[in-house]
Design a protein around this motif. Structure first.
Motif, PDB file in Angstrom:
ATOM      1  N   GLU A 233      49.643  35.535  11.869  1.00  0.00           N
ATOM      2  CA  GLU A 233      50.160  34.957  13.110  1.00  0.00           C
ATOM      3  C   GLU A 233      49.608  33.571  13.386  1.00  0.00           C
ATOM      4  N   ASN A 234      48.509  33.201  12.717  1.00  0.00           N
ATOM      5  CA  ASN A 234      47.919  31.879  12.890  1.00  0.00           C
ATOM      6  C   ASN A 234      48.378  30.887  11.822  1.00  0.00           C
ATOM      7  N   GLY A 235      49.276  31.347  10.959  1.00  0.00           N
ATOM      8  CA  GLY A 235      49.784  30.458   9.912  1.00  0.00           C
ATOM      9  C   GLY A 235      48.899  30.400   8.681  1.00  0.00           C
ATOM     10  N   GLU A 236      47.856  31.226   8.628  1.00  0.00           N
ATOM     11  CA  GLU A 236      46.964  31.237   7.479  1.00  0.00           C
ATOM     12  C   GLU A 236      47.554  32.115   6.368  1.00  0.00           C
ATOM     13  N   THR A 237      47.437  31.651   5.127  1.00  0.00           N
ATOM     14  CA  THR A 237      47.948  32.421   4.000  1.00  0.00           C
ATOM     15  C   THR A 237      47.094  33.652   3.767  1.00  0.00           C
ATOM     16  N   VAL A 238      47.720  34.829   3.778  1.00  0.00           N
ATOM     17  CA  VAL A 238      47.003  36.084   3.573  1.00  0.00           C
ATOM     18  C   VAL A 238      47.546  36.844   2.365  1.00  0.00           C
ATOM     19  N   TYR A 239      48.633  36.344   1.799  1.00  0.00           N
ATOM     20  CA  TYR A 239      49.219  37.023   0.642  1.00  0.00           C
ATOM     21  C   TYR A 239      49.969  36.001  -0.199  1.00  0.00           C
ATOM     22  N   SER A 240      49.760  36.061  -1.535  1.00  0.00           N
ATOM     23  CA  SER A 240      50.484  35.185  -2.458  1.00  0.00           C
ATOM     24  C   SER A 240      50.636  35.928  -3.772  1.00  0.00           C
ATOM     25  N   ASN A 241      51.882  36.025  -4.232  1.00  0.00           N
ATOM     26  CA  ASN A 241      52.119  36.812  -5.432  1.00  0.00           C
ATOM     27  C   ASN A 241      53.467  36.422  -6.035  1.00  0.00           C
ATOM     28  N   VAL A 242      53.753  36.985  -7.207  1.00  0.00           N
ATOM     29  CA  VAL A 242      55.048  36.794  -7.842  1.00  0.00           C
ATOM     30  C   VAL A 242      55.630  38.156  -8.178  1.00  0.00           C
ATOM     31  N   ALA A 243      56.937  38.216  -8.292  1.00  0.00           N
ATOM     32  CA  ALA A 243      57.641  39.423  -8.716  1.00  0.00           C
ATOM     33  C   ALA A 243      58.737  39.008  -9.680  1.00  0.00           C
TER      34      ALA A 243
END
Length: 336
Positions: A233-243
């Protein structure tokens, strides 16, 4: 000022999940204080109460005040006028250890609470399917709940998880004695205890449905790759992945990304569309991950008359709190 005593000694840090400590079975006092306490007997016929809550000092108090949850309460032992306790059926081993102990540490008390919880079917994995019906069920709303009409004795307290949209708050089993004895020797029959929650994240999942409405068999299998970015909700990246999905015919193949923190806003972009296949749907899509739910997105491609093969594999790196970083090769999902 109140004094807490368990059996023959003070019990520091009594009840890991309860901020308020209380005395229990077989209470014996040293000669220096015996006179002041000996004249005070337990009124075993008196109606007692237990109030559970999250103290205002807790950093989670505001969030927990907005949800409701239940606590199961079991009377594991009765109490006589001298404060000695007799086990209820099934809890003989626990009560015997309490009555026979010269001194109980906080760790030993926690172990006894877990032992008592096992008697009623509670399991550390959080499953409640086999848990017996409680003697009393306390509903906590606005951070507090109360049960009246309790008899004197030792009680096992099993709070269920308190669930918010993004977190689960968990509580360990605890033992509490009613009534509680004060420094003056008087007994208080209305006992209040503050629960200490442990915060755990909740998760949801993302299903990417990749559809090919036409396919050139002569080019062989084709792979499509998706970049997933998630922010809080603060715009901070919490997840990054590929599929990735790999297709060997027209139809739909799914790729599923698990354990994405609830409340995460994900942006999914198709970053590779197979060399000879044209994206005919929206190439970037957004959505909100909800706890214990699956968010779905659909991407569609069609053969564009090209003659360039587009098969490949994707290296995926996942981080787990227990296992650390792990590598996984993504060859695509299952063809429908």
């Amino acid at each position: 000022m109140e004094k807490t005593r368990w059996n023959k000694k003070y019990l520091a840090g009594f009840l890991a999940a309860l901020a308020v400590a209380v005395p229990a079975a077989g209470i014996t006092f040293g000669s220096a204080v015996m006179e002041s306490f000996a004249v005070q007997q337990v009124d075993t016929g008196r109606s007692c109460s237990l109030t559970l809550g999250v103290g205002a000092e807790s950093v989670y108090a505001q969030e927990l005040a907005a949800v409701s949850w239940d606590a199961y309460v079991y009377r594991i032992a009765s109490m006589d006028v001298k404060g000695a306790c007799t086990a209820q059926e099934g809890f003989e081993a626990v009560t015997e250890k309490i009555n026979g102990a010269e001194e109980l540490t906080a760790q030993e008390t926690e172990a006894l609470a877990l032992e008592a919880a096992a008697v009623v079917g509670w399991q550390a994995d959080g499953s409640w399917e086999d848990v017996k019906e409680p003697d009393v069920q306390i509903r906590l709303e606005n951070g507090t709940g109360r049960a009246d009409g309790l008899a004197t004795g030792i009680y096992l307290v099993l709070p269920k998880d308190a669930l918010t949209q993004t977190h689960a708050y968990q509580f360990q089993p605890s033992l509490i004695t009613i009534p509680r004895q004060l420094e003056s020797g008087d007994w208080t029959y209305d006992v209040t205890a503050s629960l200490k929650p442990e915060q755990k994240p909740r998760y949801g999942s993302l299903r990417i449905r990749k559809t090919l409405d036409s396919f050139n068999e002569s080019l062989g299998p084709v792979t499509f790759v998706f970049q997933i970015e998630g922010t809080d909700e603060n715009g901070e990246t919490v997840y990054s992945n590929v599929a990735a999905t790999t297709h060997s015919s027209a139809g739909t193949v799914d790729a599923v990304a698990e354990r994405i923190p609830a409340g995460t806003r994900v942006t999914v972009t198709e970053v590779y569309s197979g060399a000879s296949y044209e994206l005919v749907s929206q190439g970037t899509q957004e959505g909100l991950i909800t706890a214990d739910q699956e968010l779905g997105m659909t991407f569609t491609n069609t053969y564009d008359d090209g003659l360039v093969p587009g098969y490949g594999a994707v290296n995926q790196f996942d981080y787990d709190e227990d296992a650390g970083w792990t590598w996984n090769r993504l060859d695509g999902g299952e063809q429908e």
